[in-house]
Design an enzyme around this catalytic site. Structure first.
Site, PDB file in Angstrom:
ATOM      1  N   ARG A 119      17.930   5.505  -4.026  1.00  0.00           N
ATOM      2  CA  ARG A 119      16.966   4.638  -4.760  1.00  0.00           C
ATOM      3  C   ARG A 119      17.349   4.585  -6.258  1.00  0.00           C
ATOM      4  NH1 ARG A 119      11.013   5.499  -2.102  1.00  0.00           N
ATOM      5  NH2 ARG A 119      11.286   3.478  -1.131  1.00  0.00           N
ATOM      6  N   GLN A 124      18.672  -1.492  -5.509  1.00  0.00           N
ATOM      7  CA  GLN A 124      17.274  -1.899  -5.282  1.00  0.00           C
ATOM      8  C   GLN A 124      16.948  -3.006  -4.330  1.00  0.00           C
ATOM      9  OE1 GLN A 124      15.508  -2.616  -9.155  1.00  0.00           O
ATOM     10  NE2 GLN A 124      14.287  -0.582  -9.096  1.00  0.00           N
ATOM     11  N   ASP A 127      16.848  -2.071  -0.468  1.00  0.00           N
ATOM     12  CA  ASP A 127      15.858  -1.063  -0.132  1.00  0.00           C
ATOM     13  C   ASP A 127      14.676  -1.478   0.821  1.00  0.00           C
ATOM     14  OD1 ASP A 127      13.991   0.986  -0.309  1.00  0.00           O
ATOM     15  OD2 ASP A 127      13.721   1.167  -2.362  1.00  0.00           O
ATOM     16  N   SER A 130      11.248   0.148   0.751  1.00  0.00           N
ATOM     17  CA  SER A 130      10.238  -0.405  -0.273  1.00  0.00           C
ATOM     18  C   SER A 130       9.686  -1.886   0.231  1.00  0.00           C
ATOM     19  CB  SER A 130      11.058  -0.570  -1.633  1.00  0.00           C
ATOM     20  OG  SER A 130      11.092   0.722  -2.379  1.00  0.00           O
ATOM     21  N   TYR A 226      10.702  10.950  -4.750  1.00  0.00           N
ATOM     22  CA  TYR A 226       9.838  11.339  -3.565  1.00  0.00           C
ATOM     23  C   TYR A 226       8.929  12.498  -3.854  1.00  0.00           C
ATOM     24  CZ  TYR A 226      12.292   7.977  -0.714  1.00  0.00           C
ATOM     25  OH  TYR A 226      12.897   6.939  -0.278  1.00  0.00           O
TER      26      TYR A 226
HETATM   27  P1  NAD Z   1       6.612   7.632   0.531  1.00  0.00           P
HETATM   28  O1  NAD Z   1       6.348   6.473   1.157  1.00  0.00           O
HETATM   29  O2  NAD Z   1       7.731   8.808   0.810  1.00  0.00           O
HETATM   30  O3  NAD Z   1       5.038   8.097   0.143  1.00  0.00           O
HETATM   31  C1  NAD Z   1       4.135   7.627  -0.211  1.00  0.00           C
HETATM   32  C2  NAD Z   1       3.317   8.334  -1.510  1.00  0.00           C
HETATM   33  O4  NAD Z   1       2.814   9.389  -0.874  1.00  0.00           O
HETATM   34  C3  NAD Z   1       4.188   8.628  -2.420  1.00  0.00           C
HETATM   35  O5  NAD Z   1       3.801   8.177  -3.735  1.00  0.00           O
HETATM   36  C4  NAD Z   1       4.051  10.410  -2.502  1.00  0.00           C
HETATM   37  O6  NAD Z   1       3.849  11.120  -3.681  1.00  0.00           O
HETATM   38  C5  NAD Z   1       2.539  10.295  -1.639  1.00  0.00           C
HETATM   39  N1  NAD Z   1       2.150  11.680  -1.434  1.00  0.00           N
HETATM   40  C6  NAD Z   1       2.683  12.707  -0.707  1.00  0.00           C
HETATM   41  N2  NAD Z   1       2.162  13.660  -0.474  1.00  0.00           N
HETATM   42  C7  NAD Z   1       0.996  13.314  -0.949  1.00  0.00           C
HETATM   43  C8  NAD Z   1      -0.342  14.187  -1.039  1.00  0.00           C
HETATM   44  N3  NAD Z   1      -0.548  15.346  -0.524  1.00  0.00           N
HETATM   45  N4  NAD Z   1      -1.373  13.529  -1.743  1.00  0.00           N
HETATM   46  C9  NAD Z   1      -1.190  12.351  -1.988  1.00  0.00           C
HETATM   47  N5  NAD Z   1      -0.079  11.590  -2.154  1.00  0.00           N
HETATM   48  C10 NAD Z   1       0.873  12.453  -1.469  1.00  0.00           C
HETATM   49  O7  NAD Z   1       7.095   7.226  -1.360  1.00  0.00           O
HETATM   50  P2  NAD Z   1       7.434   5.816  -1.435  1.00  0.00           P
HETATM   51  O8  NAD Z   1       6.320   4.963  -1.670  1.00  0.00           O
HETATM   52  O9  NAD Z   1       8.495   5.131  -0.745  1.00  0.00           O
HETATM   53  O10 NAD Z   1       8.327   5.991  -3.144  1.00  0.00           O
HETATM   54  C11 NAD Z   1       7.749   7.173  -3.858  1.00  0.00           C
HETATM   55  C12 NAD Z   1       8.486   6.712  -5.270  1.00  0.00           C
HETATM   56  O11 NAD Z   1       9.720   6.426  -5.127  1.00  0.00           O
HETATM   57  C13 NAD Z   1       7.672   5.325  -5.836  1.00  0.00           C
HETATM   58  O12 NAD Z   1       6.534   5.431  -6.501  1.00  0.00           O
HETATM   59  C14 NAD Z   1       8.648   5.313  -6.964  1.00  0.00           C
HETATM   60  O13 NAD Z   1       8.624   6.181  -7.981  1.00  0.00           O
HETATM   61  C15 NAD Z   1      10.271   5.954  -6.386  1.00  0.00           C
HETATM   62  N6  NAD Z   1      10.860   4.365  -5.780  1.00  0.00           N
HETATM   63  C16 NAD Z   1      12.141   4.335  -6.476  1.00  0.00           C
HETATM   64  C17 NAD Z   1      12.668   3.175  -6.208  1.00  0.00           C
HETATM   65  C18 NAD Z   1      14.014   2.691  -6.967  1.00  0.00           C
HETATM   66  O14 NAD Z   1      14.307   3.489  -8.048  1.00  0.00           O
HETATM   67  N7  NAD Z   1      14.864   1.962  -6.737  1.00  0.00           N
HETATM   68  C19 NAD Z   1      12.358   2.314  -5.220  1.00  0.00           C
HETATM   69  C20 NAD Z   1      11.137   2.563  -4.570  1.00  0.00           C
HETATM   70  C21 NAD Z   1      10.633   3.996  -4.859  1.00  0.00           C
END
Ligand code: NAD
Length: 379
Positions: A119, A124, A127, A130, A226
């Protein structure tokens, strides 16, 4: 080099790895493209649309045998007849099914995993997690709206006032934030919680209330952004504190995931029973075991007047745009792997000097090469 696009074979899979517009990109780069007849039909892309962009159509056996590069949505289970010199790119579930990665390694083919895309800003546009989470978040809200015996928006009519639906989103990552937007657009009153406090501002900027739980989640986030797994006593306290919010919600949408692990159980039977009659839980973590204790993937469970919906593959419910986004991700990735020399090479050079290649490469020259998968296989 020849790129093959087989039809997906997993049950319920309606996406196709590359859409006709993606074929045009590959051909412009000097590649030949062969598509299995009917590969895009479940997503709304006809064979004629592929040939109009310069692809040739072939049987499955021909696509698999004659392609140097296979682009798939699901690269596992491996297509029969992989051979050395071939490269396969797709979702491969490397942390969930490491044995299957070993099976691909044995064929001599190289395998690159879309879910291990780093990430970083540079990656991006590649990805796919996402992209697919964006679709899941949107569709999850529509599924909830469709099953709820209430409307989402507040309406003031001559027949009285309709109060807005109260929607609680657990997990405010990519899917959760998209779910907040979709629910807000439909007029719901939205609350959200995430274990990573960093998302509070994002939640608020979308017009939802961030639910503050006085929970100490030391180390809630890894360096990739994550969530990190917490211990069972944390999850127990989280459930206790969320009970009141869940009980006051008409819809709960859960999206909480921990990479490489089973999804944490955050909504218990007791919490479901505390919801108003007619309420709906949409569990978007179903593919990884689910966030709700009552979840049964791909079934609609009605428990004491509360409906629990848990699609294991939400992007497949929106196959046209899911394929369009995935196609952009995977073709951009392939262009990156081709590098400057492009299609002139006789096979892809997969250099571990490049971060994107190194992080996604699972098998090469007959061996599993990704340290996390090697580690899982050694246990
Ligand atoms: P994910 O699908 O792994 O998880 C989904 C969400 O569940 C996350 O926000 C996580 O914090 C939350 N979660 C886990 N345990 C939990 C709990 N016990 N209670 C409540 N929530 C809980 O994650 P995702 O959506 O693929 O991505 C997470 C983060 O990664 C994004 O919000 C972002 O900050 C980052 N991201 C960065 C890029 C990039 O830089 N290119 C791209 C995509 C995402």
């Amino acid at each position: 080099m020849r790129v093959g696009i087989p039809k997906e074979t997993a049950q319920g899979e309606t996406r196709v790895a590359v859409i006709p517009a993606g074929v045009a990109t590959l051909i412009k780069a000097g590649l030949q493209v062969v598509v299995e007849a009917g590969a895009g039909s479940a997503a709304g892309f006809t064979d004629a649309a592929y040939t109009a962009q310069g692809a040739t159509l072939a049987s499955r056996a021909d696509v698999l045998a004659s392609s140097d590069i296979l682009l798939q949505v699901r690269a596992i289970p491996p297509s029969n007849g992989l051979h050395p010199g071939q490269t396969v790119i797709g979702f491969a579930d490397p942390l969930g099914s490491p044995q299957a990665i070993r099976d691909v390694a044995a064929t001599g083919a190289a395998l690159l995993s879309m879910e291990l895309m780093p990430r970083i800003t540079r990656a991006q546009s590649m990805d796919a997690l996402s992209s697919m989470a964006t679709i899941a978040g949107y569709k999850g809200v529509l599924l909830a709206a469709n099953h709820l015996p209430r409307m989402f928006p507040m309406l003031m009519t001559a027949a009285g006032t309709v109060s807005p639906a109260r929607v609680f989103i657990v997990g405010a990552g990519v899917a959760g934030l998209q779910a907040i937007s979709a629910a807000r657009r439909l007029g719901a009153k939205v609350e959200a919680y995430d274990v990573r406090p960093a998302v509070k501002e994002q939640v608020q900027s979308l017009g939802a209330r961030f639910v503050e739980l006085p929970l100490e989640a030391a180390d809630s986030e890894d360096k990739g952004g994550y969530a990190k797994a917490q211990d069972e006593s944390f999850y127990r306290r989280q459930r206790e504190m969320m009970l009141k919010v869940v009980a006051g919600s008409d819809v709960v949408i859960t999206t909480a995931l921990i990479p490489g692990k089973r999804a944490p159980i955050l909504i218990t039977t007791e919490m479901v029973e505390a919801m108003p009659p007619g309420s709906v839980v949409v569990d978007l973590a179903a593919e990884r075991g689910g966030n709700c204790e009552l979840t049964r993937p791909d079934e609609i469970v009605v428990h004491k007047d509360v409906t629990i919906i848990a699609p294991s593959n939400p992007p497949s419910l929106v196959p046209y745009h899911a394929s369009q986004m995935y196609s952009k991700n995977i073709t951009t990735f392939l262009m990156h792997l081709l590098g400057k020399d492009g299609a002139k090479q006789s096979s892809l050079t997969l250099s571990a000097d490049d971060e994107i290649t190194r992080e996604t490469l699972l098998t090469k020259d007959g061996a599993v090469v990704h340290p996390r998968v090697v580690d899982l296989l050694s246990k």
